[in-house]
Write a protein that holds these residues in place. Structure first.
Motif, short mmCIF file in Angstrom:
data_model
loop_
_atom_site.label_atom_id
_atom_site.label_comp_id
_atom_site.label_asym_id
_atom_site.label_seq_id
_atom_site.Cartn_x
_atom_site.Cartn_y
_atom_site.Cartn_z
N THR A 1 0.81 -1.22 0.00
CA THR A 1 0.00 0.00 0.00
C THR A 1 0.84 1.27 0.00
N SER A 2 2.16 1.12 -0.08
CA SER A 2 3.05 2.28 -0.08
C SER A 2 3.84 2.33 -1.37
N TYR B 1 12.73 3.59 3.67
CA TYR B 1 12.05 4.83 4.07
C TYR B 1 10.86 4.53 4.99
N ASP C 1 10.46 5.03 8.00
CA ASP C 1 10.20 6.06 9.00
C ASP C 1 9.30 7.18 8.47
N TYR C 2 9.06 7.19 7.17
CA TYR C 2 8.24 8.24 6.56
C TYR C 2 6.87 7.67 6.15
N SER C 3 5.85 8.52 6.25
CA SER C 3 4.59 8.19 5.60
C SER C 3 4.73 8.54 4.12
N ASP C 4 3.81 8.04 3.30
CA ASP C 4 3.87 8.32 1.87
C ASP C 4 3.82 9.82 1.59
N GLU D 1 4.53 12.33 3.72
CA GLU D 1 5.69 13.02 4.26
C GLU D 1 6.90 12.90 3.34
N ALA E 1 -1.10 10.17 -1.91
CA ALA E 1 -0.22 11.06 -1.17
C ALA E 1 -0.25 12.47 -1.75
N GLN F 1 -3.34 14.27 -0.67
CA GLN F 1 -3.22 14.69 0.73
C GLN F 1 -2.39 15.96 0.88
#
Length: 437
Positions: A376-377, A383, A385-388, A390, A419, A422
């Protein structure tokens, strides 16, 4: 424009319903009448489906192939379910009138009416097309096999016609005949002109042949083609053709490949990754091999560029149309970013061209290499540590003011677009090229 398309489809169904109501006094009522209505709806949607995928140029430009394909799929499944409902209702109604069982009635209808044989052949063709269009089944098929099986839909339309004319009470009034023959004529003419005639004419006019085949990366080759009057071929960077190469058996099996370079009036270039029989054959093409073309298709071109900075995100072979756009779009110096996602470092292609674009036009190239974080990413696992959203903001801080171009597998592309939304990118500045079938 898209709303107008939906209203046109709704209007056609309304006309069919009105014509059915007008003919109620001249045909059986009850369950049989309901069966006729759903059959008419099914036939109407089926013909609309044929027109949607007839590759009519002004429809392609207005709605885009993604939207037309989505509507095609929706109308196709809706038409099939209505057809199944018609079969069930017609058999129940016929058995009720005859006072026999449904199974006996199936046999009697087959033997009593010659047109019923064509009706069952039509149903079989549509069942074959629908089953192979289900995503789980489709993923198990080669593109070439799926494309060939999908053509059985035209046989289904052809086989349905004798049944509709022979037994269809709702085709006998002048108004009904006028409507249905017009719709059949539009669907037939659209298919003959735009799916067959125009590709044949362009193939004969431009006489494209393979010039050279160049290896770009492991399993990735570029094919350069020459032809006549290529300056008059209405192809733009970001578009694709359906290609057929006259190199032996299977010449009629088409494969969609994007242009990987800006058309310059002298040569065309496509780049192909070996993922199936058709694409694997491309690497073995010899100079002088004739190419048969269908297209160009696609709306992800400079025509939809609103100006200003650009962010492009490519996954694997999805870099090909974006590379062509990097050469073509009139963005300012240093105003373009390409995020290039691959699984392995050796999958990165076109490094020399990308270096030139970085040096001469200030394109910022960001390679993202490694296994995917999740289904889903869109990010590599490193990576995590990051959201999509971010990560996308870090790569392109003012992305809400950019035109965003995305090309790759559907799940990856969907994650990128989610992303981008958003982060406030307007829908009119989101441009995608589907890289799945």
């Amino acid at each position: 424009m898209r709303r107008a398309g939906r209203w046109a489809a709704a209007l056609s169904l309304l006309i069919v319903t009105v014509l059915w109501i007008a003919g109620l006094g001249h045909a059986p009522t009850g369950i049989a009448a309901a069966g006729r209505l759903v059959a008419l709806w099914s036939a109407d949607l089926l013909l609309i489906q044929v027109v949607l995928m007839a590759r009519i140029p002004w429809l392609e430009r207005s709605f885009g192939q993604d939207t037309l394909a989505r509507w095609h799929r929706l109308t196709g499944f809706s038409s099939f379910f209505l057809l199944v409902a018609h079969v069930v209702l017609a058999l129940i109604g016929s058995a009720e009138r005859a006072g026999t069982g449904v199974l006996r009635q199936v046999w009697e209808l087959l033997t009593a009416y010659q047109s019923m044989v064509f009706a069952w052949l039509s149903l079989f063709a549509f069942v074959l097309v629908v089953v192979t269009s289900v995503r789980k089944v489709r993923r198990r098929l080669r593109y070439e096999s799926w494309h060939l099986l999908h053509l059985y839909a035209y046989l289904g339309v052809l086989f349905a016609l004798p049944h509709e004319i022979g037994l269809g009470h709702d085709f006998r009034s002048p108004a009904a005949r006028g409507y249905w023959w017009t719709l059949y004529a539009v669907a037939t003419a659209s298919t003959l002109i735009f799916r067959i005639g125009l590709p044949v004419w362009r193939t004969l006019r431009h006489r494209l042949t393979v010039d050279t085949v160049v290896t770009e990366a492991p399993g990735l080759v570029s094919v350069y083609l020459r032809g006549r009057r290529l300056d008059r071929l209405p192809a733009r960077a970001g578009q694709y053709f359906v290609w057929r190469f006259a190199d032996g058996p299977g010449v009629l099996r088409g494969n969609p490949f994007s242009l990987s370079g800006r058309p310059d009036g002298d040569r065309l270039r496509i780049t192909v990754k070996s993922v199936g029989d058709g694409s694997a054959r491309v690497a073995t093409l010899r100079p002088g091999t004739r190419a048969l073309i269908e297209g160009p298709y696609g709306r992800m071109t400079a025509a939809n560029y609103s100006g200003g900075p650009v962010t492009m995100l490519a996954c694997g072979i999805g870099v090909t149309p974006l590379l062509a756009l990097l050469w073509d779009l009139p963005y300012g110096q240093g105003k373009a970013t390409l995020v290039y996602r691959t699984r392995h470092p050796h999958d990165l292609a076109f490094l020399r061209e990308l270096q030139w674009l970085a040096r001469e036009r200030g394109v910022r190239v960001v390679p993202l290499v490694g296994p995917r974080l999740s289904d889903t990413s869109w990010l590599p696992a490193e990576y995590a540590d990051y959201s999509d959203a971010e990560a996308l903001r870090q790569l392109s801080p003012d992305i809400a003011d950019h035109d965003v171009y995305v090309c790759g597998p559907d799940p990856w592309t969907d994650a990128v677009l989610k992303a981008a939304r958003q982060l406030g990118v307007p829908p009119g500045r989101l441009h995608r090229e589907r890289f799945a079938w």
